[in-house]
Design an enzyme around this catalytic site. Sequence first.
Site, short mmCIF file in Angstrom:
data_model
loop_
_atom_site.label_atom_id
_atom_site.label_comp_id
_atom_site.label_asym_id
_atom_site.label_seq_id
_atom_site.Cartn_x
_atom_site.Cartn_y
_atom_site.Cartn_z
N ASP A 82 0.81 -1.22 0.00
CA ASP A 82 0.00 0.00 0.00
C ASP A 82 0.84 1.27 0.00
OD1 ASP A 82 0.74 -0.86 2.61
OD2 ASP A 82 -0.71 0.50 3.51
N GLU A 140 -0.40 -2.02 5.29
CA GLU A 140 0.59 -1.89 6.36
C GLU A 140 0.49 -0.53 7.01
OE1 GLU A 140 3.85 -0.63 8.57
OE2 GLU A 140 3.56 0.18 6.56
N GLU A 141 0.20 0.49 6.21
CA GLU A 141 0.22 1.86 6.73
C GLU A 141 -0.84 2.11 7.79
OE1 GLU A 141 2.59 3.73 6.37
OE2 GLU A 141 3.58 3.26 4.48
N ARG A 180 19.17 -6.51 13.33
CA ARG A 180 19.31 -6.55 14.78
C ARG A 180 18.41 -7.65 15.33
NH1 ARG A 180 20.67 -2.23 18.33
NH2 ARG A 180 20.14 -2.68 20.50
N HIS A 366 7.66 8.87 4.26
CA HIS A 366 6.41 9.58 4.52
C HIS A 366 6.53 11.06 4.19
CE1 HIS A 366 4.30 6.37 7.19
NE2 HIS A 366 5.23 5.80 6.44
#
Length: 402
Positions: A82, A140-141, A180, A366
């Site tokens: 998305d 996802e957003e 990580r 963004h």
Amino acid sequence: MADFSQWIPEIAARRESLIELRRDFHRYPELAFEERRTAAIVARRMSAAGLEVRAGIGKTGIVAVLRGKEPGKTIAWRADMDALALTEPSNTPFASTFPGVMHACGHDGHTALAITLAEILAARRSQLSGTAVFIFQPAEENGRGAQAMIQDGALDDPKVDAVFGLHLVTRLPAGQVVVRAGPVMAAADIFTIKIAGRGGHGAMPHHTIDPITVAANILLSVQHLVAREVSVQEPAVLTVGKIVAGASHNTIPAEAEMVGTLRTLKPAVRRQVKERLAPFVAHIAQAYEAKADLVFHDEGIPAVINHDAQTAMVRRRATEVLGEEALREADIAMASDDMSRFLEQRPGCYFWAGIGSGDGYSPTHHSPQFEMNEDGLASALRVALAVMVEALAVKSPTYNPK
């Protein structure tokens, strides 16, 4: 260890088509749960490559299954599809054609990369053991797509043993990877505070209960809650991103509304702040004879927590295909990603690959100015393919399973 050299020509041969596919998705971005064109392209490409395709998973998601020649583990690769509600000012030939919608977080690259990854593996299906599951996720957003796909069985048909994915990032130069183990991205909770006061004339505030004043004091005071009640060793961020109140310069409104987000890494800290925030806010409002109600939206998004074994494998494979100088330990990010939902259900690893310009500045995610250095796509694909090659236990003359 599997001989990876035989796969490198596959990447080189697809470099230009990978970039063109990413640019196509960039021209035609789609918002959360509206990724119909994107999903249709994914389904068509995956079917043409011989994968089993299930559409409509989690509303607009796609699950594509590649079965190897021999039985083995089932390994998932997740990519989000998305875009964001932004207007792109770019004059490039592949700028968004949809005003108010833009790929400003790299999801166009994630989708193009996952398609290409699947096609490369499918072209050498006879060398594969096990099953590769490609999860093309919507939404996802807004943090809802992963859970919607999980509820529709994305990890269960076939049953996935481990899941991997990557995020392209402009803060890293192209060709670099960071990873990580453990908590690596924050949990995200959205809250709304509704303040009820008493409206009146701006020249006679003593006859009112000013909700804007209450909101201003709440805004400042909640930062002290984090600073004085959460251990300095535990990351926590509380941000109010929206305050709505009033309609005129000379009128004190009766109501105000605040909307914000809480970001934490550890579940205990998340619970602590969430439990304290509502009464804390209510008591501040009470001091001004107003009323404030705080509500958290849904259940939020948990932290992204990478699993040790899978993270070690990503680190090893990235070093092998890009060199030691290309890999470093990731810093903890207080941004969030609902990849966390998949990692709650299955072991796996989520890592970052660079798409920065390398000149010291790249527009942040963004942002309407966001743009990726497409040279980073091939490097990211090398690592993704190396990870899947090992995770699937690809058969080759030099591969000896341990």
